[in-house]
Design a protein around this motif. Structure first.
Motif, PDB file in Angstrom:
ATOM      1  N   ILE A  85       0.869  -1.185   0.000  1.00  0.00           N
ATOM      2  CA  ILE A  85       0.000   0.000   0.000  1.00  0.00           C
ATOM      3  C   ILE A  85       0.898   1.225   0.000  1.00  0.00           C
ATOM      4  O   ILE A  85       1.744   1.386   0.891  1.00  0.00           O
ATOM      5  N   PHE A  86       0.734   2.082  -1.000  1.00  0.00           N
ATOM      6  CA  PHE A  86       1.537   3.304  -1.063  1.00  0.00           C
ATOM      7  C   PHE A  86       1.001   4.362  -0.111  1.00  0.00           C
ATOM      8  O   PHE A  86      -0.213   4.519   0.052  1.00  0.00           O
ATOM      9  N   LEU A  87       1.935   5.045   0.548  1.00  0.00           N
ATOM     10  CA  LEU A  87       1.622   6.228   1.351  1.00  0.00           C
ATOM     11  C   LEU A  87       2.109   7.433   0.558  1.00  0.00           C
ATOM     12  O   LEU A  87       3.294   7.528   0.243  1.00  0.00           O
ATOM     13  N   THR A  88       1.194   8.326   0.212  1.00  0.00           N
ATOM     14  CA  THR A  88       1.607   9.434  -0.650  1.00  0.00           C
ATOM     15  C   THR A  88       0.886  10.719  -0.306  1.00  0.00           C
ATOM     16  O   THR A  88      -0.294  10.713   0.038  1.00  0.00           O
ATOM     17  N   ALA A  89       1.642  11.795  -0.382  1.00  0.00           N
ATOM     18  CA  ALA A  89       1.038  13.125  -0.220  1.00  0.00           C
ATOM     19  C   ALA A  89       0.510  13.614  -1.549  1.00  0.00           C
ATOM     20  O   ALA A  89      -0.176  14.617  -1.629  1.00  0.00           O
ATOM     21  N   LYS A  90       0.843  12.912  -2.618  1.00  0.00           N
ATOM     22  CA  LYS A  90       0.394  13.311  -3.948  1.00  0.00           C
ATOM     23  C   LYS A  90      -0.986  12.721  -4.222  1.00  0.00           C
ATOM     24  O   LYS A  90      -1.283  11.600  -3.835  1.00  0.00           O
ATOM     25  N   SER A  91      -1.799  13.457  -4.887  1.00  0.00           N
ATOM     26  CA  SER A  91      -3.125  12.959  -5.254  1.00  0.00           C
ATOM     27  C   SER A  91      -3.312  12.965  -6.766  1.00  0.00           C
ATOM     28  O   SER A  91      -4.412  12.785  -7.256  1.00  0.00           O
ATOM     29  N   GLU A  92      -2.212  13.216  -7.502  1.00  0.00           N
ATOM     30  CA  GLU A  92      -2.317  13.211  -8.956  1.00  0.00           C
ATOM     31  C   GLU A  92      -2.655  11.818  -9.463  1.00  0.00           C
ATOM     32  O   GLU A  92      -2.090  10.821  -9.009  1.00  0.00           O
ATOM     33  N   THR A  93      -3.556  11.767 -10.438  1.00  0.00           N
ATOM     34  CA  THR A  93      -3.997  10.484 -10.982  1.00  0.00           C
ATOM     35  C   THR A  93      -2.840   9.696 -11.561  1.00  0.00           C
ATOM     36  O   THR A  93      -2.759   8.476 -11.413  1.00  0.00           O
ATOM     37  N   GLY A  94      -1.899  10.393 -12.217  1.00  0.00           N
ATOM     38  CA  GLY A  94      -0.763   9.715 -12.847  1.00  0.00           C
ATOM     39  C   GLY A  94       0.063   8.930 -11.845  1.00  0.00           C
ATOM     40  O   GLY A  94       0.489   7.800 -12.124  1.00  0.00           O
ATOM     41  N   ASP A  95       0.322   9.504 -10.671  1.00  0.00           N
ATOM     42  CA  ASP A  95       1.112   8.806  -9.646  1.00  0.00           C
ATOM     43  C   ASP A  95       0.363   7.596  -9.096  1.00  0.00           C
ATOM     44  O   ASP A  95       0.955   6.542  -8.834  1.00  0.00           O
ATOM     45  N   ILE A  96      -0.963   7.773  -8.922  1.00  0.00           N
ATOM     46  CA  ILE A  96      -1.765   6.659  -8.408  1.00  0.00           C
ATOM     47  C   ILE A  96      -1.767   5.508  -9.403  1.00  0.00           C
ATOM     48  O   ILE A  96      -1.561   4.341  -9.048  1.00  0.00           O
ATOM     49  N   VAL A  97      -1.978   5.831 -10.691  1.00  0.00           N
ATOM     50  CA  VAL A  97      -1.995   4.799 -11.732  1.00  0.00           C
ATOM     51  C   VAL A  97      -0.642   4.104 -11.822  1.00  0.00           C
ATOM     52  O   VAL A  97      -0.557   2.879 -11.945  1.00  0.00           O
ATOM     53  N   ARG A  98       0.445   4.895 -11.738  1.00  0.00           N
ATOM     54  CA  ARG A  98       1.774   4.302 -11.815  1.00  0.00           C
ATOM     55  C   ARG A  98       1.991   3.300 -10.684  1.00  0.00           C
ATOM     56  O   ARG A  98       2.575   2.226 -10.884  1.00  0.00           O
ATOM     57  N   GLY A  99       1.529   3.657  -9.498  1.00  0.00           N
ATOM     58  CA  GLY A  99       1.665   2.752  -8.364  1.00  0.00           C
ATOM     59  C   GLY A  99       0.957   1.426  -8.595  1.00  0.00           C
ATOM     60  O   GLY A  99       1.503   0.353  -8.334  1.00  0.00           O
ATOM     61  N   PHE A 100      -0.272   1.490  -9.121  1.00  0.00           N
ATOM     62  CA  PHE A 100      -1.006   0.259  -9.408  1.00  0.00           C
ATOM     63  C   PHE A 100      -0.314  -0.547 -10.505  1.00  0.00           C
ATOM     64  O   PHE A 100      -0.261  -1.781 -10.445  1.00  0.00           O
ATOM     65  N   GLU A 101       0.221   0.146 -11.511  1.00  0.00           N
ATOM     66  CA  GLU A 101       0.901  -0.554 -12.603  1.00  0.00           C
ATOM     67  C   GLU A 101       2.143  -1.298 -12.114  1.00  0.00           C
ATOM     68  O   GLU A 101       2.515  -2.333 -12.668  1.00  0.00           O
ATOM     69  N   LEU A 102       2.782  -0.769 -11.086  1.00  0.00           N
ATOM     70  CA  LEU A 102       3.974  -1.416 -10.532  1.00  0.00           C
ATOM     71  C   LEU A 102       3.636  -2.588  -9.610  1.00  0.00           C
ATOM     72  O   LEU A 102       4.531  -3.324  -9.193  1.00  0.00           O
ATOM     73  N   GLY A 103       2.360  -2.736  -9.277  1.00  0.00           N
ATOM     74  CA  GLY A 103       1.969  -3.891  -8.483  1.00  0.00           C
ATOM     75  C   GLY A 103       1.388  -3.572  -7.123  1.00  0.00           C
ATOM     76  O   GLY A 103       1.082  -4.496  -6.361  1.00  0.00           O
ATOM     77  N   ALA A 104       1.224  -2.286  -6.775  1.00  0.00           N
ATOM     78  CA  ALA A 104       0.622  -1.941  -5.485  1.00  0.00           C
ATOM     79  C   ALA A 104      -0.850  -2.343  -5.482  1.00  0.00           C
ATOM     80  O   ALA A 104      -1.503  -2.373  -6.537  1.00  0.00           O
ATOM     81  N   VAL A 105      -1.368  -2.651  -4.311  1.00  0.00           N
ATOM     82  CA  VAL A 105      -2.771  -3.051  -4.211  1.00  0.00           C
ATOM     83  C   VAL A 105      -3.668  -1.882  -3.810  1.00  0.00           C
ATOM     84  O   VAL A 105      -4.889  -1.952  -3.998  1.00  0.00           O
ATOM     85  N   ASP A 106      -3.082  -0.806  -3.269  1.00  0.00           N
ATOM     86  CA  ASP A 106      -3.898   0.317  -2.805  1.00  0.00           C
ATOM     87  C   ASP A 106      -2.977   1.489  -2.480  1.00  0.00           C
ATOM     88  O   ASP A 106      -1.742   1.368  -2.544  1.00  0.00           O
ATOM     89  N   TYR A 107      -3.580   2.618  -2.124  1.00  0.00           N
ATOM     90  CA  TYR A 107      -2.797   3.761  -1.668  1.00  0.00           C
ATOM     91  C   TYR A 107      -3.593   4.496  -0.601  1.00  0.00           C
ATOM     92  O   TYR A 107      -4.830   4.423  -0.548  1.00  0.00           O
ATOM     93  N   VAL A 108      -2.880   5.177   0.311  1.00  0.00           N
ATOM     94  CA  VAL A 108      -3.491   6.007   1.339  1.00  0.00           C
ATOM     95  C   VAL A 108      -2.849   7.385   1.240  1.00  0.00           C
ATOM     96  O   VAL A 108      -1.612   7.495   1.266  1.00  0.00           O
ATOM     97  N   ALA A 109      -3.684   8.401   1.103  1.00  0.00           N
ATOM     98  CA  ALA A 109      -3.181   9.768   0.951  1.00  0.00           C
ATOM     99  C   ALA A 109      -2.865  10.370   2.313  1.00  0.00           C
ATOM    100  O   ALA A 109      -3.565  10.137   3.304  1.00  0.00           O
ATOM    101  N   LYS A 110      -1.751  11.131   2.356  1.00  0.00           N
ATOM    102  CA  LYS A 110      -1.403  11.875   3.562  1.00  0.00           C
ATOM    103  C   LYS A 110      -2.103  13.237   3.516  1.00  0.00           C
ATOM    104  O   LYS A 110      -2.241  13.829   2.443  1.00  0.00           O
TER     105      LYS A 110
END
Length: 393
Positions: A85-110
């Motif tokens: 699960i990625f922890l990110t202060a970024k909410s840009e769609t591109g970063d979220i999509v990249r995380g999923f493409e690399l194999g992450a299952v989810d993300y939580v925004a700071k």
């Protein structure tokens, strides 16, 4: 199946001390075990020493960011199935999509909220455990299918072998009969003829004895294999069922130095039993395979004793089967979990964690009996089964 926090470890990969402190407090309050790394390289070092059940991975870190760390983790066959699960202060769609493409299952925004974080952690741990158990069930079913195929093959081969064995036995009988013919009796009265006749008689006896032995083994294999395929309730000899199974194990584990000894202590040696011989064979083969795999060092082997006796006084009228090895034993903390599905300490040796659970289910649910296990480190393990004389239909 819900993931229990007490059984789960979370790796936090975060470089900000305040975030580490907050995440640790939230997760530890719920009972999760915690490991911490402050950058990507340290995270890889932690993974080499401790395998977590889930990773909380910060995106923005010095030296090696979260995306590169995730890429390296997913490139490892040993670690790639750990949910991230990625922890990110970024909410840009591109970063979220990249995380999923690399194999992450989810993300939580700071800045993250405790309830949201815990819900996502709990959900993905539960999903990961269910996925892993489903894979193990599929492997177990494949293994069962393989056993059924082998059983069918053994039954077929056993049937085919009976014909040449019959020919061999007939030829040996003819040889014995010819030796009794008058011409051979007369020839045997000479010095050379006597020696030849004795040699021929010894050879005929050797052939006959071994043909009978081979025939019995073939019948044992055929009976055990057919029972495992069909497994019908029948009245049979419990002692013979155990002996047939032991013979099958000895033959299939010929390369193993493990010695299996069967002792029948029944006052009436046959031990008439109404039950499921195929299921009992499956239980015994599983216990013997476990002893071969876990009790003794690979290639070294040892001794396993199987005893059949009447249930002791105070027990319901039935039979007691004891399977005892003298190997390395089971740690005391593992004994209470031996019959739990998926519990195993031998995944590196091919264990799925289902074998002893299946054994327990067959003995208690299918054959209406009881099973218990005791073990002492360095001295060995003993499994005791109690079976009713008549298993209810």
């Amino acid at each position: 199946m819900n993931a229990s926090p007490a059984d789960s470890r979370v790796l936090i990969v975060e470089d900000a001390p305040a975030n580490i402190q907050a995440l640790t407090a939230i997760l530890r309050e719920k009972g999760y075990a915690i490991s911490i790394a402050t950058n990507g390289r340290q995270a890889l070092d932690v993974l080499a020493a401790v395998r977590p059940d889930l990773i909380l991975l910060d995106v923005m870190m010095p030296e090696m960011d979260g995306f590169e760390t995730c890429t390296r983790i997913k490139a490892s066959a040993q670690w790639r199935d750990i949910p991230i699960i990625f922890l990110t202060a970024k909410s840009e769609t591109g970063d979220i999509v990249r995380g999923f493409e690399l194999g992450a299952v989810d993300y939580v925004a700071k800045p993250f909220h405790a309830h949201e974080l815990l819900a996502r952690v709990h959900t993905h741990l539960a999903m990961h455990r269910l996925r892993r158990e489903n894979e193990q069930l599929v492997r177990a079913e494949s293994e069962n299918a393989r056993h059924r195929s082998v059983a069918q093959m053994v039954a077929g081969v056993a049937h085919e072998i009976n014909t040449p064995l019959g020919v061999i036995n007939t030829a040996a009988s003819l040889l014995t009969r010819w030796l009794a013919e008058p011409v051979m009796v007369t020839l045997a009265k000479t010095a050379d003829g006597q020696m030849m006749a004795e040699d021929l008689a010894e050879a005929a006896g050797l052939i006959t004895r071994n043909a009978h032995r081979a025939h019995k083994l073939v019948q044992d294999f055929k009976k055990v294999s057919v029972n495992q395929i069909t497994d019908v309730r029948e009245t049979t000899s419990l002692a013979e069922t155990i002996e047939e199974t032991v013979n099958l194990f000895r033959a299939t584990a010929r390369r193993s130095p493990m010695q299996v000894m069967f002792t029948n202590n029944l006052p009436q040696p046959r031990g008439e039993w109404t039950g499921y011989p195929g299921s009992l064979s499956q239980v015994l083969l599983n216990l013997l395979s476990n002893a071969q795999r876990y009790a003794y060092p690979e290639g070294v082997g040892g001794r396993v004793e199987i005893e059949l006796s009447a249930d002791p006084p105070g027990m319901p009228d039935g039979y007691q089967i004891t399977v005892r090895d003298f190997g390395q034993g089971i740690p005391p903390e593992n004994l209470p979990r031996i019959f739990e599905p998926f519990f195993t300490t031998g995944r590196g040796q091919g264990g799925s964690g289902l074998g002893m659970s299946i054994v327990h289910t067959i003995v208690t649910a299918h054959m209406k009996g009881a099973i218990a296990i005791t073990s002492t480190l360095g001295e060995g393990t003993t499994v005791v089964m109690h079976l009713p004389r008549t298993v209810p239909a």
